[in-house]
Scaffold this active site. Structure first.
Site, short mmCIF file in Angstrom:
data_model
loop_
_atom_site.label_atom_id
_atom_site.label_comp_id
_atom_site.label_asym_id
_atom_site.label_seq_id
_atom_site.Cartn_x
_atom_site.Cartn_y
_atom_site.Cartn_z
N HIS A 106 0.80 -1.23 0.00
CA HIS A 106 0.00 0.00 0.00
C HIS A 106 0.83 1.28 0.00
CE1 HIS A 106 0.99 -0.16 4.27
NE2 HIS A 106 0.81 1.14 4.25
C1 UD1 Z 1 -1.77 5.30 6.33
C2 UD1 Z 1 -0.49 5.70 7.05
C3 UD1 Z 1 0.55 4.60 6.92
C4 UD1 Z 1 -0.01 3.25 7.30
C5 UD1 Z 1 -1.28 2.99 6.49
C6 UD1 Z 1 -1.91 1.65 6.84
C7 UD1 Z 1 0.08 8.11 7.12
C8 UD1 Z 1 0.96 9.14 6.55
N1 UD1 Z 1 0.08 6.92 6.50
O1 UD1 Z 1 -1.45 5.26 4.94
O2 UD1 Z 1 1.64 4.92 7.77
O3 UD1 Z 1 0.95 2.25 7.05
O4 UD1 Z 1 -2.21 4.04 6.77
O5 UD1 Z 1 -3.06 1.42 6.08
O6 UD1 Z 1 -0.58 8.37 8.10
N2 UD1 Z 1 -8.89 5.29 2.05
C9 UD1 Z 1 -10.12 4.72 1.90
N3 UD1 Z 1 -10.73 4.22 3.01
C10 UD1 Z 1 -10.16 4.26 4.22
C11 UD1 Z 1 -8.89 4.85 4.35
C12 UD1 Z 1 -8.26 5.36 3.27
O7 UD1 Z 1 -10.68 4.66 0.81
O8 UD1 Z 1 -10.76 3.79 5.20
C13 UD1 Z 1 -8.20 5.82 0.87
C14 UD1 Z 1 -8.05 7.33 0.96
O9 UD1 Z 1 -9.03 7.96 0.26
C15 UD1 Z 1 -6.68 7.59 0.37
C16 UD1 Z 1 -5.94 6.29 0.54
O10 UD1 Z 1 -6.87 5.30 0.88
O11 UD1 Z 1 -6.77 7.85 -1.00
C17 UD1 Z 1 -4.86 6.42 1.56
O12 UD1 Z 1 -5.33 6.70 2.87
P1 UD1 Z 1 -4.42 7.54 3.90
O13 UD1 Z 1 -5.03 7.54 5.23
O14 UD1 Z 1 -4.10 8.84 3.29
O15 UD1 Z 1 -3.04 6.80 3.95
P2 UD1 Z 1 -2.60 5.29 3.84
O16 UD1 Z 1 -1.96 5.09 2.53
O17 UD1 Z 1 -3.69 4.37 4.24
#
Ligand code: UD1
Length: 383
Positions: free
Chosen positions: A212
Site C-alpha cells: 500500500h
Molecule cells: C496510512 C499511514 C501509513 C499506514 C497505512 C496503513 C500516514 C501518513 N500513512 O497510509 O503509515 O501504514 O495508513 O493502512 O498516516 N482510504 C479509503 N478508506 C479508508 C482509508 C483510506 O478509501 O478507510 C483511501 C483514501 O481515500 C486515500 C488512501 O486510501 O486515497 C490512503 O489513505 P491515507 O489515510 O491517506 O493513507 P494510507 O496510505 O492508508
C-alpha cells in the site's frame, strides 16, 4: 507511600495499524479502573468499515468516546483537520495524558496539539527510524518523539536512535511490542477462523501479499511489473492479496485486472482472519511495517518490498528479508524461499505479550518524578 495518580487518559487511534496497538493498552487499563479513566479518540483517518470498524469488533474495543471524522485529504489537510478537531476535545476534557501510537498523520497531529496545551504525551512504538525522510511516516516519528514525555520503545534500535537524537534517558522505556500483545491475545481466535476454508487455502502452501505504500503503488510501472511477477509466482503457489483502498484505486485507475484464478484479490480483511492468513502463509510479500513484526513473531518468512526498514530487529534476528523495491530481486528471493532457503528466526526481546502491562504500570505509577525513578518504583512494585 502516597502516590498521586493520573486520572483521565485519552488514547488516539486513526489508521488501521493503530487499532491493534491501543487495544491491549485499553484492556490492561481496565485492571486500574478505579484509578484511570481511559477514553479513546478515533480521528477517522481510516473510515471504511473494513479498514476500521471490523478492527474494533475483532479486538473487543468499546465504541470510541470521540470520533473526529477527518477522512482523507492531502497530508497537510489531514493533519490540520485532526489538529483542529482534537484541540476542541482536549480543551473540553482536560486529560492528564494523551497516548499516541505508531507513525501515522494522526499520531503527530495529536501529539503536537497536546504538547502545546501542556498536556503530557506518551508515544508507543517510539524510536523506530528508517533514516529515509522522503517517507511521511519518518517525519511523523521524528516530530512525535522530539516532543513526547514518555517514549515507549519496542526494540533495541529504538533506544539507540533516541539516545543519539539527544532525548533524555529518563523519558525512554524499553517495554517491548504492544502489537505482539494483540497477536498473542487473539491467536486462539485466529486458529478457529474460517478464512482458510473460505478461500480454499492449504496451510504453508500459499503466498500472502499486502502492498500500500505510495512510493510503491502510486507508480504505474511498479503496478504493471507487480502483476507480471504475481502471474509468474502463481504458477508455483496460490496468492492471496487483500487490497488496500489506495492500491485498489490505482489498480483500477491504471486499468489493470487480474484474470488469474490462482491470484485471489480481496477487500481488506479483518484482524482475526488476517492473523490466520499470516500464521498459515508459507511466504508473505509486503511493504507494511507491522506485518514485518508479526511474521517475525510467528516465524513466517516475509519479504519486505522496501529499500529500508525502521524495524531492523526483524531482519537481524527475525524472518524478514529486506529485498528492496527492485521486483527482480523480490522474485529471486521469493523463489529461493519457496525452494527451502528459509531464515530460522528468533523472537525479539520483550515481545512476550506483557508490554501493555509494563506500560500501564509505568503510567499508573507516574507522579511527577523523573521517568527512570518511576520505572524503578514500578519494578519494586510501588507503582
Ligand atoms: C496510512 C499511514 C501509513 C499506514 C497505512 C496503513 C500516514 C501518513 N500513512 O497510509 O503509515 O501504514 O495508513 O493502512 O498516516 N482510504 C479509503 N478508506 C479508508 C482509508 C483510506 O478509501 O478507510 C483511501 C483514501 O481515500 C486515500 C488512501 O486510501 O486515497 C490512503 O489513505 P491515507 O489515510 O491517506 O493513507 P494510507 O496510505 O492508508
Amino acid at each position: 507511600m502516597r502516590v498521586v495518580l493520573l486520572k483521565k487518559i485519552i488514547s488516539v487511534v486513526g489508521a488501521r495499524p493503530n487499532f491493534m496497538k491501543v487495544a491491549p493498552v485499553h484492556h490492561s487499563f481496565q485492571k486500574y479502573k478505579d484509578k484511570i479513566n481511559h477514553l479513546v479518540c478515533h480521528t477517522g483517518q481510516h473510515y471504511d468499515e473494513k479498514m476500521s470498524k471490523i478492527f474494533f469488533e475483532d479486538l473487543g474495543m468499546p465504541h470510541p468516546n470521540f470520533y473526529l471524522g477527518v477522512g482523507s485529504g492531502s497530508h497537510a489537510e489531514q493533519t490540520a483537520k485532526v489538529m483542529i478537531e482534537f484541540e476542541k476535545i482536549l480543551l473540553k476534557e482536560k486529560p492528564e495524558l494523551v497516548i499516541v501510537v505508531g507513525d501515522v498523520n494522526s499520531t503527530v497531529a495529536c501529539t503536537l496539539v497536546a504538547s502545546k496545551l501542556n498536556i503530557k504525551t506518551a508515544h508507543i512504538e517510539a524510536g523506530l527510524r528508517s533514516f529515509d525522510r522522503t517517507m511521511p511516516e519518518e517525519i511523523n516519528r521524528l516530530l512525535t518523539d522530539s516532543i513526547s514525555d514518555f517514549l515507549f520503545v519496542s526494540e533495541e534500535s529504538g533506544l539507540k536512535n533516541l539516545k543519539k537524537e539527544g532525548i533524555p534517558s529518563k523519558k525512554i522505556f524499553f517495554v517491548g511490542n504492544v502489537m505482539i500483545d494483540s497477536l498473542i491475545q487473539n491467536l486462539s481466535k485466529a486458529e478457529s477462523s474460517g478464512v482458510m476454508k473460505e478461500f480454499g487455502l492449504t496451510p504453508s502452501e500459499f503466498i500472502l501479499v499486502t502492498l500500500h505504500r505510495p512510493s510503491n503503488v502510486d507508480s504505474e510501472k511498479f503496478i504493471k511489473n507487480l502483476i507480471l511477477l504475481f502471474d509468474r509466482l502463481a504458477k508455483k503457489r496460490k496468492i492471496i492479496f487483500p487490497v488496500h483502498p489506495r492500491t485498489k484505486k490505482n489498480l483500477l485507475g491504471f486499468g489493470f485486472k487480474s484474470g488469474n484464478d490462482r491470484i485471489l484479490l480481496t477487500d481488506p480483511i479483518g484482524y482475526i482472519d488476517f492473523l490466520a492468513l499470516t500464521k498459515n502463509a508459507e511466504l508473505i510479500i509486503t511493504d507494511s511495517g507491522g506485518i514485518q513484526e508479526e511474521s517475525t513473531y510467528l516465524g513466517v518468512q516475509c519479504i519486505t518490498v522496501r529499500d529500508n526498514t525502521e524495524r531492523p530487529v526483524t531482519t537481524r534476528i527475525g524472518t524478514n528479508h529486506l529485498a528492496g523495491t527492485n521486483l527482480k530481486k523480490v522474485e529471486k528471493t521469493a523463489i529461493e524461499i519457496l525452494n527451502g532457503k528459509k531464515k530460522k528466526g528468533k523472537v525479539p526481546e520483550l515481545w512476550d505479550g506483557k508490554t501493555a502491562d509494563r506500560i500501564t504500570r509505568i503510567i499508573a505509577g507516574y507522579n511527577g518524578r523523573s521517568g527512570s525513578e518511576t520505572m524503578r518504583l514500578c519494578e519494586m512494585g510501588n507503582g
